[in-house]
Design a protein around this motif. Sequence first.
Motif, PDB file in Angstrom:
ATOM      1  N   GLY A   3     120.046  74.650  33.858  1.00  0.00           N
ATOM      2  CA  GLY A   3     120.878  73.519  33.115  1.00  0.00           C
ATOM      3  C   GLY A   3     120.343  72.243  33.740  1.00  0.00           C
ATOM      4  N   GLY A   4     121.526  71.186  33.512  1.00  0.00           N
ATOM      5  CA  GLY A   4     121.307  69.852  33.957  1.00  0.00           C
ATOM      6  C   GLY A   4     120.632  68.953  33.012  1.00  0.00           C
ATOM      7  N   LYS A  65     126.206  78.913  51.176  1.00  0.00           N
ATOM      8  CA  LYS A  65     127.010  77.744  50.846  1.00  0.00           C
ATOM      9  C   LYS A  65     127.319  77.309  49.340  1.00  0.00           C
ATOM     10  N   VAL A  66     127.398  78.290  48.469  1.00  0.00           N
ATOM     11  CA  VAL A  66     127.721  78.065  47.248  1.00  0.00           C
ATOM     12  C   VAL A  66     128.764  78.970  46.912  1.00  0.00           C
ATOM     13  N   PRO A  67     130.003  79.014  47.600  1.00  0.00           N
ATOM     14  CA  PRO A  67     131.013  80.061  47.105  1.00  0.00           C
ATOM     15  C   PRO A  67     131.656  79.466  45.943  1.00  0.00           C
ATOM     16  N   GLU A  68     131.651  78.391  45.338  1.00  0.00           N
ATOM     17  CA  GLU A  68     132.380  77.896  44.225  1.00  0.00           C
ATOM     18  C   GLU A  68     131.566  78.521  43.154  1.00  0.00           C
ATOM     19  N   TYR A  69     130.246  78.584  43.192  1.00  0.00           N
ATOM     20  CA  TYR A  69     129.519  79.095  41.970  1.00  0.00           C
ATOM     21  C   TYR A  69     129.807  80.596  41.795  1.00  0.00           C
ATOM     22  N   TYR A  70     129.925  81.068  42.956  1.00  0.00           N
ATOM     23  CA  TYR A  70     130.163  82.738  42.761  1.00  0.00           C
ATOM     24  C   TYR A  70     131.695  82.857  42.601  1.00  0.00           C
ATOM     25  N   PRO A  79     124.479  77.909  33.106  1.00  0.00           N
ATOM     26  CA  PRO A  79     123.747  76.695  32.998  1.00  0.00           C
ATOM     27  C   PRO A  79     124.282  75.405  33.558  1.00  0.00           C
ATOM     28  N   GLN A  80     123.829  75.119  34.841  1.00  0.00           N
ATOM     29  CA  GLN A  80     124.018  73.868  35.647  1.00  0.00           C
ATOM     30  C   GLN A  80     122.895  73.517  36.443  1.00  0.00           C
ATOM     31  N   SER A  81     122.974  72.122  36.834  1.00  0.00           N
ATOM     32  CA  SER A  81     121.902  71.718  37.656  1.00  0.00           C
ATOM     33  C   SER A  81     122.048  72.084  39.107  1.00  0.00           C
ATOM     34  N   ALA A  82     120.883  71.878  39.716  1.00  0.00           N
ATOM     35  CA  ALA A  82     120.901  72.076  41.313  1.00  0.00           C
ATOM     36  C   ALA A  82     122.046  71.676  41.894  1.00  0.00           C
ATOM     37  N   GLN A  83     122.573  70.418  41.499  1.00  0.00           N
ATOM     38  CA  GLN A  83     123.530  69.988  42.255  1.00  0.00           C
ATOM     39  C   GLN A  83     125.145  70.558  41.917  1.00  0.00           C
ATOM     40  N   GLY A  84     125.118  71.343  40.900  1.00  0.00           N
ATOM     41  CA  GLY A  84     126.175  72.214  40.567  1.00  0.00           C
ATOM     42  C   GLY A  84     126.992  71.543  39.205  1.00  0.00           C
TER      43      GLY A  84
END
Length: 113
Positions: A3-4, A65-70, A79-84
């Motif tokens: 995404g992004g 370090k990506v618990p929010e995504y999970y 679909p999101q950018s590498a920055q979330g």
Amino acid sequence: MYGGPNGELGASLRYLSQRYIMPDDVSKAVLTDIGTEELGHLEMVGTLVYQLSDGASGGDWLNGKVPEYYADNGNGVFPQSAQGSPFNAASIAVTGDPITNLFEDLAADGTIL
């Protein structure tokens, strides 16, 4: 990137939207072909992300370090950018000028003029 603004989803939608104002059938066909190819890239990136995350536990995501995504998506591909940042249609540049659109396409694809 999935995404992004410079991701595969944005690229495919940009090309497929810009084709309508092209001045001739050949240029319309080229943008249609490129947009379709970008959709194929979207599928490949999505498959890779899924394969890399398949079977990952919540602890694996926390250690990465990506618990929010999970928490929001689990092992699903979103679909999101590498920055979330989630995909936003505002990132698709479509103007009424074919030349401006083509310059935007070159810039988004990282092509050096």
